[in-house]
Write a protein that holds these residues in place. Sequence first.
Motif, PDB file in Angstrom:
ATOM      1  N   ASP A 433       0.796  -1.218   0.000  1.00 40.19           N
ATOM      2  CA  ASP A 433       0.000   0.000   0.000  1.00 40.19           C
ATOM      3  C   ASP A 433       0.831   1.271   0.000  1.00 40.19           C
ATOM      4  OD1 ASP A 433      -2.534   1.589   0.506  1.00 40.19           O
ATOM      5  OD2 ASP A 433      -1.425   2.031   2.342  1.00 40.19           O
ATOM      6  N   ALA A 434       1.977   1.274   0.687  1.00 37.44           N
ATOM      7  CA  ALA A 434       2.657   2.536   0.958  1.00 37.44           C
ATOM      8  C   ALA A 434       3.470   3.132  -0.203  1.00 37.44           C
ATOM      9  CB  ALA A 434       3.538   2.379   2.198  1.00 37.44           C
ATOM     10  N   PRO A 435       4.418   2.404  -0.824  1.00 35.19           N
ATOM     11  CA  PRO A 435       5.345   3.056  -1.756  1.00 35.19           C
ATOM     12  C   PRO A 435       4.689   3.855  -2.878  1.00 35.19           C
ATOM     13  CG  PRO A 435       6.152   0.876  -1.207  1.00 35.19           C
ATOM     14  CD  PRO A 435       4.769   0.983  -0.622  1.00 35.19           C
ATOM     15  N   THR A 436       3.631   3.317  -3.501  1.00 33.80           N
ATOM     16  CA  THR A 436       3.035   4.034  -4.640  1.00 33.80           C
ATOM     17  C   THR A 436       2.155   5.208  -4.200  1.00 33.80           C
ATOM     18  OG1 THR A 436       1.317   2.314  -4.654  1.00 33.80           O
ATOM     19  CG2 THR A 436       3.091   2.105  -6.255  1.00 33.80           C
ATOM     20  N   ASN A 437       1.934   5.368  -2.877  1.00 36.24           N
ATOM     21  CA  ASN A 437       1.171   6.518  -2.394  1.00 36.24           C
ATOM     22  C   ASN A 437       1.782   7.841  -2.836  1.00 36.24           C
ATOM     23  OD1 ASN A 437      -1.071   5.524  -1.072  1.00 36.24           O
ATOM     24  ND2 ASN A 437      -0.019   5.258   0.877  1.00 36.24           N
ATOM     25  N   SER A 438       3.117   7.897  -2.793  1.00 38.87           N
ATOM     26  CA  SER A 438       3.787   9.155  -3.105  1.00 38.87           C
ATOM     27  C   SER A 438       3.933   9.393  -4.603  1.00 38.87           C
ATOM     28  CB  SER A 438       5.182   9.182  -2.461  1.00 38.87           C
ATOM     29  OG  SER A 438       5.932   8.041  -2.846  1.00 38.87           O
ATOM     30  N   LEU A 439       3.616   8.386  -5.419  1.00 36.75           N
ATOM     31  CA  LEU A 439       3.789   8.519  -6.870  1.00 36.75           C
ATOM     32  C   LEU A 439       2.555   9.065  -7.569  1.00 36.75           C
ATOM     33  CD1 LEU A 439       5.532   7.975  -9.392  1.00 36.75           C
ATOM     34  CD2 LEU A 439       4.609   5.633  -9.403  1.00 36.75           C
ATOM     35  N   THR A 440       1.389   8.734  -7.065  1.00 35.11           N
ATOM     36  CA  THR A 440       0.170   9.058  -7.790  1.00 35.11           C
ATOM     37  C   THR A 440      -0.376  10.445  -7.454  1.00 35.11           C
ATOM     38  OG1 THR A 440      -2.143   8.443  -8.096  1.00 35.11           O
ATOM     39  CG2 THR A 440      -1.122   7.804  -6.022  1.00 35.11           C
ATOM     40  N   PRO A 441      -0.784  11.214  -8.447  1.00 34.62           N
ATOM     41  CA  PRO A 441      -1.414  12.518  -8.196  1.00 34.62           C
ATOM     42  C   PRO A 441      -2.798  12.391  -7.589  1.00 34.62           C
ATOM     43  CG  PRO A 441      -1.457  12.005 -10.541  1.00 34.62           C
ATOM     44  CD  PRO A 441      -0.608  10.969  -9.895  1.00 34.62           C
ATOM     45  N   MET A 442      -3.301  11.149  -7.466  1.00 38.18           N
ATOM     46  CA  MET A 442      -4.583  10.949  -6.819  1.00 38.18           C
ATOM     47  C   MET A 442      -4.503  11.195  -5.320  1.00 38.18           C
ATOM     48  SD  MET A 442      -6.637  10.479  -9.127  1.00 38.18           S
ATOM     49  CE  MET A 442      -7.946  10.343  -7.929  1.00 38.18           C
ATOM     50  N   SER A 443      -3.290  11.160  -4.783  1.00 38.84           N
ATOM     51  CA  SER A 443      -3.118  11.446  -3.360  1.00 38.84           C
ATOM     52  C   SER A 443      -3.268  12.943  -3.118  1.00 38.84           C
ATOM     53  CB  SER A 443      -1.734  10.990  -2.883  1.00 38.84           C
ATOM     54  OG  SER A 443      -1.461  11.494  -1.595  1.00 38.84           O
ATOM     55  N   PRO A 444      -4.086  13.354  -2.142  1.00 42.68           N
ATOM     56  CA  PRO A 444      -4.223  14.795  -1.871  1.00 42.68           C
ATOM     57  C   PRO A 444      -2.918  15.422  -1.414  1.00 42.68           C
ATOM     58  CG  PRO A 444      -5.250  13.481  -0.135  1.00 42.68           C
ATOM     59  CD  PRO A 444      -4.914  12.534  -1.240  1.00 42.68           C
ATOM     60  N   TYR A 445      -2.010  14.607  -0.873  1.00 40.54           N
ATOM     61  CA  TYR A 445      -0.748  15.143  -0.373  1.00 40.54           C
ATOM     62  C   TYR A 445       0.282  15.319  -1.482  1.00 40.54           C
ATOM     63  CZ  TYR A 445      -3.241  13.932   3.770  1.00 40.54           C
ATOM     64  OH  TYR A 445      -4.225  13.848   4.720  1.00 40.54           O
ATOM     65  N   PHE A 446       0.005  14.726  -2.632  1.00 45.86           N
ATOM     66  CA  PHE A 446       0.847  14.970  -3.801  1.00 45.86           C
ATOM     67  C   PHE A 446       0.802  16.459  -4.148  1.00 45.86           C
ATOM     68  CE2 PHE A 446       1.785  15.352  -8.278  1.00 45.86           C
ATOM     69  CZ  PHE A 446       2.752  14.378  -8.537  1.00 45.86           C
ATOM     70  N   VAL A 447      -0.394  17.018  -4.114  1.00 45.32           N
ATOM     71  CA  VAL A 447      -0.569  18.445  -4.424  1.00 45.32           C
ATOM     72  C   VAL A 447       0.119  19.303  -3.378  1.00 45.32           C
ATOM     73  CG1 VAL A 447      -2.254  20.275  -4.772  1.00 45.32           C
ATOM     74  CG2 VAL A 447      -2.751  17.968  -5.584  1.00 45.32           C
ATOM     75  N   ILE A 448       0.026  18.905  -2.110  1.00 40.14           N
ATOM     76  CA  ILE A 448       0.673  19.672  -1.042  1.00 40.14           C
ATOM     77  C   ILE A 448       2.183  19.697  -1.256  1.00 40.14           C
ATOM     78  CG2 ILE A 448       1.199  19.671   1.431  1.00 40.14           C
ATOM     79  CD1 ILE A 448      -1.619  18.638   1.928  1.00 40.14           C
ATOM     80  N   ALA A 449       2.765  18.519  -1.527  1.00 41.36           N
ATOM     81  CA  ALA A 449       4.211  18.450  -1.759  1.00 41.36           C
ATOM     82  C   ALA A 449       4.606  19.297  -2.972  1.00 41.36           C
ATOM     83  CB  ALA A 449       4.643  16.998  -1.967  1.00 41.36           C
ATOM     84  N   LEU A 450       3.802  19.232  -4.032  1.00 37.32           N
ATOM     85  CA  LEU A 450       4.103  19.994  -5.242  1.00 37.32           C
ATOM     86  C   LEU A 450       4.064  21.497  -4.972  1.00 37.32           C
ATOM     87  CD1 LEU A 450       4.695  20.010  -8.251  1.00 37.32           C
ATOM     88  CD2 LEU A 450       2.238  19.859  -8.689  1.00 37.32           C
ATOM     89  N   GLU A 451       3.098  21.932  -4.169  1.00 45.00           N
ATOM     90  CA  GLU A 451       2.997  23.358  -3.867  1.00 45.00           C
ATOM     91  C   GLU A 451       4.184  23.846  -3.046  1.00 45.00           C
ATOM     92  OE1 GLU A 451       0.938  25.686  -5.065  1.00 45.00           O
ATOM     93  OE2 GLU A 451       0.391  24.004  -6.363  1.00 45.00           O
TER      94      GLU A 451
END
Length: 501
Positions: A433-451
């Motif tokens: 479950d964990a590793p691909t969490n940081s890869l997908t833009p479907m994660s709301p935190y992907f946007v936070i990290a990008l910002e």
Amino acid sequence: MLKFMDGVERVGNKLPHPFWLFIGLTVVLVFVSAVLSAFDVSAVSPADGEVIEARNLLSAEGLDLMLGGVIKNFITFPPLGLILVVMLGVSIADKGGLLTAVMRSMLARVPAKMVTFTVALASMFAHVASDAAFVVMIPLGMIAFRSVGRSPVIGAVVAYVAVGGAGSVSPIIEGSDAVYAGLTTAAAQTIDPDYVVSPVANYFFGVVSSLVLAVSITVVTELIVARRVEAMNKVLPDLVDPTDIPDMKLSAIERRGVLRAGIAAALFLGLLVLSVVPQASPLRGEGGSIVDSPLMDNVAVFLMLFFAVVGIVYGTTVKTIRSARDVPDMMAQGLRDLVPVIVLFFAVSQFLGYFKWTNVGQLVAIGGANALTSVDAPVMLIFVGAILLISIMNLLLTSGIAMWSLIGPVLVPMLMLLNIYPETTQALFRIADAPTNSLTPMSPYFVIALEFIRRVRPSAGIGTLMSLVLPLTVVNLAVWTLMFLGWYALGIPLGPGAPIR
């Protein structure tokens, strides 16, 4: 790769909120149960030889269950009470400032050679703050890298991957351990009604995993990610003001607070250990057992008390807690942060309650177990196949709780019928479950990290973050999988009272 991920994003954006996903699955379950019942679908349980028959939710009995079981399903949902109790204590430590202060103290005066490993490991500890760890650790990681003269983009990526891509393990017990244990217990009880999975069932594995992943993140970052960021900076440098580096050091009163909280933690743990030393201790179980005892059965309560004690000691020292009424206020703030999870639990609890009653889960599990037995698939191959399948699914459904609620009721019983412990299946899921969490833009935190990254690199886009995260995702998944397979082969216990095989 970017075109593929763009396609994943487009497909993923069409998925409903997990709440509506489970409501929809419940509707589908109603009609599936009716069809299976109409065709008299049944299976013989390999566990006890009992004939398992499909039960119809559209029957009079089924309708009575659906209407009368709404409140019971929600109130008796195992993870609900566990996470509420644990978060009462964690909220005091979080809202009072202790968790942030501890993270800052870990990152202060970090040597340049150790900054990557330190940020990664500190992020593992930060998992105790749940989703707030993203907001705390990403900027702290950027500051730590800036303070040693390196690109803050690297710090953001390291913190983001360590929090999100390894978010299911931590060197310390945290709220998600209670949630996963509750969900796994609910799934296991479809086969064995008395089976209980402890929140510390994967503790040994989690501690070692945290260290291994911190090393993996460090190696990949230095060999690949850092070099890529340096190449990007040669074309377009980061917008960083070298004179504008916030102080990571704690103030005198904050240091005093952390010291006192540390003393309180040591005293709490010391008293707890002393209380279980006597053979006749009420915290021990039958025959003086510690593994099967009131202590382990109620570990969530002790976690709540631990975080409450250290949080109150810190808060009263630094004056974030000025009166007794501040403590319940902090608890309330923490529980407010959990409201989205509680709402999701309502939908999940109804689905799982109906799923268990219809026997659909057991029928699928028995069918899957029989299929795997007939082809005589090696257990290691089953593990690798499950990890890959869940990792791909995780690109679209990034909520670990929602994902485990969806597949746990099938995967746990199916592997139990193959003599694989629920604790082992739970550890397997955490890896997948964990590793691909940081890869997908479907994660709301992907946007936070990008910002956060865009603050120093305005040209950064989805592809930028994906390109930096991808090598970390692939290597972490491979390394963690190999570690699990080796752990299983050696037969090392996953946690107290939790043999792996």
